[in-house]
Design a protein around this motif. Structure first.
Motif, PDB file in Angstrom:
ATOM      1  N   LYS A   5      23.478  98.072  34.192  1.00 33.64           N
ATOM      2  CA  LYS A   5      24.044  97.428  35.391  1.00 33.64           C
ATOM      3  C   LYS A   5      25.524  97.754  35.537  1.00 33.64           C
ATOM      4  O   LYS A   5      26.009  98.039  36.636  1.00 33.64           O
ATOM      5  CB  LYS A   5      23.847  95.916  35.303  1.00 33.64           C
ATOM      6  N   GLU A   6      26.242  97.721  34.398  1.00 33.16           N
ATOM      7  CA  GLU A   6      27.666  98.034  34.432  1.00 33.16           C
ATOM      8  C   GLU A   6      27.900  99.489  34.795  1.00 33.16           C
ATOM      9  O   GLU A   6      28.851  99.821  35.523  1.00 33.16           O
ATOM     10  CB  GLU A   6      28.304  97.710  33.088  1.00 33.16           C
ATOM     11  N   SER A  11      29.654 103.499  38.688  1.00 35.66           N
ATOM     12  CA  SER A  11      29.290 104.661  39.497  1.00 35.66           C
ATOM     13  C   SER A  11      29.533 104.389  40.985  1.00 35.66           C
ATOM     14  O   SER A  11      30.069 105.242  41.699  1.00 35.66           O
ATOM     15  CB  SER A  11      27.813 105.010  39.262  1.00 35.66           C
ATOM     16  N   GLN A  12      29.189 103.190  41.425  1.00 36.35           N
ATOM     17  CA  GLN A  12      29.421 102.816  42.821  1.00 36.35           C
ATOM     18  C   GLN A  12      30.922 102.765  43.135  1.00 36.35           C
ATOM     19  O   GLN A  12      31.362 103.170  44.210  1.00 36.35           O
ATOM     20  CB  GLN A  12      28.779 101.458  43.103  1.00 36.35           C
ATOM     21  N   LEU A  13      31.698 102.263  42.148  1.00 32.21           N
ATOM     22  CA  LEU A  13      33.153 102.191  42.344  1.00 32.21           C
ATOM     23  C   LEU A  13      33.747 103.587  42.459  1.00 32.21           C
ATOM     24  O   LEU A  13      34.594 103.848  43.329  1.00 32.21           O
ATOM     25  CB  LEU A  13      33.804 101.446  41.174  1.00 32.21           C
ATOM     26  N   PHE A  16      32.980 104.911  45.775  1.00 38.20           N
ATOM     27  CA  PHE A  16      33.834 104.249  46.758  1.00 38.20           C
ATOM     28  C   PHE A  16      35.218 104.894  46.788  1.00 38.20           C
ATOM     29  O   PHE A  16      35.766 105.195  47.865  1.00 38.20           O
ATOM     30  CB  PHE A  16      33.937 102.757  46.412  1.00 38.20           C
ATOM     31  N   PHE A  17      35.794 105.106  45.604  1.00 35.34           N
ATOM     32  CA  PHE A  17      37.115 105.729  45.526  1.00 35.34           C
ATOM     33  C   PHE A  17      37.081 107.180  46.026  1.00 35.34           C
ATOM     34  O   PHE A  17      38.055 107.662  46.622  1.00 35.34           O
ATOM     35  CB  PHE A  17      37.647 105.686  44.098  1.00 35.34           C
ATOM     36  N   LYS A  18      35.957 107.852  45.801  1.00 37.26           N
ATOM     37  CA  LYS A  18      35.820 109.224  46.286  1.00 37.26           C
ATOM     38  C   LYS A  18      35.843 109.243  47.811  1.00 37.26           C
ATOM     39  O   LYS A  18      36.498 110.106  48.430  1.00 37.26           O
ATOM     40  CB  LYS A  18      34.517 109.819  45.765  1.00 37.26           C
ATOM     41  N   ASP A  19      35.124 108.283  48.429  1.00 39.18           N
ATOM     42  CA  ASP A  19      35.132 108.192  49.890  1.00 39.18           C
ATOM     43  C   ASP A  19      36.552 107.930  50.402  1.00 39.18           C
ATOM     44  O   ASP A  19      36.972 108.516  51.405  1.00 39.18           O
ATOM     45  CB  ASP A  19      34.204 107.059  50.359  1.00 39.18           C
ATOM     46  N   GLN A  53      36.158  95.436  37.937  1.00 42.89           N
ATOM     47  CA  GLN A  53      37.429  95.408  37.203  1.00 42.89           C
ATOM     48  C   GLN A  53      38.378  96.535  37.619  1.00 42.89           C
ATOM     49  O   GLN A  53      39.297  96.882  36.884  1.00 42.89           O
ATOM     50  CB  GLN A  53      37.175  95.466  35.689  1.00 42.89           C
ATOM     51  N   GLY A  54      38.162  97.049  38.824  1.00 43.06           N
ATOM     52  CA  GLY A  54      39.025  98.116  39.324  1.00 43.06           C
ATOM     53  C   GLY A  54      39.816  97.718  40.555  1.00 43.06           C
ATOM     54  O   GLY A  54      40.230  98.585  41.343  1.00 43.06           O
ATOM     55  N   GLY A  55      40.046  96.420  40.732  1.00 41.39           N
ATOM     56  CA  GLY A  55      40.785  95.951  41.893  1.00 41.39           C
ATOM     57  C   GLY A  55      42.191  96.529  41.957  1.00 41.39           C
ATOM     58  O   GLY A  55      42.684  96.902  43.030  1.00 41.39           O
TER      59      GLY A  55
END
Length: 410
Positions: A5-6, A11-13, A16-19, A53-55
């Protein structure tokens, strides 16, 4: 060991940052609008959970884009609102430190000074500075050390939108509270603002000065001249705040200067009357303009202020009389160029006459029984009954009331 899950969340984060990193203006604005819609009122831990945890990494990207694009206004509103969500969240101490360390305060202050940036965006910048200011003395000092008082004061003076002016006022007052190192700087900045051209800014400045005066306690000598100059305003709300501040300053060291200044305004010099007269009024081809000149508005306001002070304190009455206020009031009553000056001066003189027997005696002797009776019967409408002889008597009077120590009648 990282769970599945983590791993998916990370991976989603990254996606998101790539976009964000590869996206243009349209993409980034869309991302920010979605962020604003979904995260209003969230706490810092909730934001961290949202971004795995990447805010801080997203805040850093937003801040970087802000610093690179703020001069062009690109998605500026969305950027500032997103920063506000991070910094206003409960438990956001780390976000604030990170924002300040990359020059966030300086960037916000620069936004306030740029003409090409809208007042709406300046309002958002002011709100973020307020968030920082409410976070403690350290942030207030950082704002002031970055020439923040000057930047915010100039924004208040130049803005055309009341909301922006109000937010600037709130920030200036905030910077004065709990900030002993720079509270005097804020106080002096407000005094300088009294000379601005915006009636709304003057009104807000006077309101804030009344609060800040209570914080600094000692009045700065430079406040007297610009405060008296504000009495030229045609806006009643500005004059009201000025009169209230004048009254509150009667317990400070500037009291003698203010009293002397108020009395002198009752009898403006010919130079002052000429200097304040718009050139258009001397153009024979121009239509007649009945609007009162600033000097005469100031004269009327001075008479009103003197009446207010005299009613509140017998000691102030005596101080004013020693400054030859009676002579100056009689002169102002003869000012046929501004009926409100005559009315206010008559009402104020009537108060002195009714309160001090010595004043009554000297005024009666100076202007004669007939004119004195007209004064005491209806001071408010006296100006309507004056003829040329009366005017000459009032203008040329040399009345003095030496050694006034009698008990007042009230």
């Amino acid at each position: 060991m990282i769970s599945v899950k983590e791993q998916e969340a990370i991976s989603q984060l990254m996606e998101f940052f790539k976009d964000w990193d590869n996206g243009g203006k349209v993409t980034r604005c869309r991302i920010l609008n979605n962020f604003i819609t979904s995260n209003q009122g969230r706490t810092a831990p909730e934001l961290e959970e949202e971004f795995s945890q990447g805010g801080s990494l997203f805040l850093a990207r937003i801040t970087t884009w802000l610093r690179l694009s703020y001069m062009f206004g690109t998605c500026l509103k969305e950027i500032l609102q997103s920063v506000s969500i991070f910094l206003s969240s409960a438990g956001s101490a780390r976000y604030k430190v990170e924002f300040v360390e990359v020059g966030g305060i300086l960037t916000l202050l620069e936004i306030l000074g740029l003409n090409q940036i809208s007042d709406q965006n300046k309002t958002e910048a002011l709100k973020i500075l307020q968030i920082l200011g409410r976070s403690g003395r350290t942030y207030k000092e950082l704002i002031c050390e970055s020439y923040g008082v000057r930047s915010v004061a100039e924004c208040l003076a130049k803005s055309k939108i009341e909301e922006t002016q109000e937010q600037a006022r709130v920030l200036l007052e905030l910077l004065a509270h709990g900030n002993p190192k720079y509270q005097t700087q804020v106080y002096k900045g407000l005094i300088a603002l009294l000379a601005c051209d915006s009636p709304k800014a003057q009104h807000l400045t006077l309101q804030t000065l009344r609060t800040v005066q209570g914080i600094v306690q000692t009045a700065h000598p430079s406040i007297s001249e610009p405060l008296l100059a504000v009495l030229q305003s045609m806006h009643l709300e500005v004059q009201y705040e000025a009169l209230q501040l004048i009254w509150e300053l009667m317990d400070t060291d500037v009291r003698p200067a203010l009293l002397k200044g108020l009395v002198s305004l009752l009898k403006p010099s010919q130079r002052e009357r000429t200097r304040s007269r718009p050139q258009i009024l001397d153009d024979p081809t121009a239509p007649q303009i009945s609007e009162p000149l600033p000097t005469f508005i100031q004269q009327a306001a001075s008479a009103k202020a003197i009446r207010m002070l005299a009613r509140e304190s017998p000691q102030l009455c005596e101080d004013l009389i020693q400054l030859r206020v009676v002579h100056h009031l009689l002169y102002a009553m003869g000012n046929t160029e501004h009926t409100d000056s005559q009315r206010q001066a008559s009402l104020t003189l009537e108060y002195f006459v009714s309160s001090f027997p010595a004043v009554e005696e000297d005024v009666r002797t100076a202007i004669g029984d007939k004119l004195f009776r007209m004064l005491t019967e209806n001071a408010e409408l006296l100006y309507m009954k004056l003829d040329r002889v009366h005017i000459d008597i009032l203008i040329s009077n040399q009345v003095t009331v030496p050694g006034v120590k009698e008990e007042s009648r009230h």
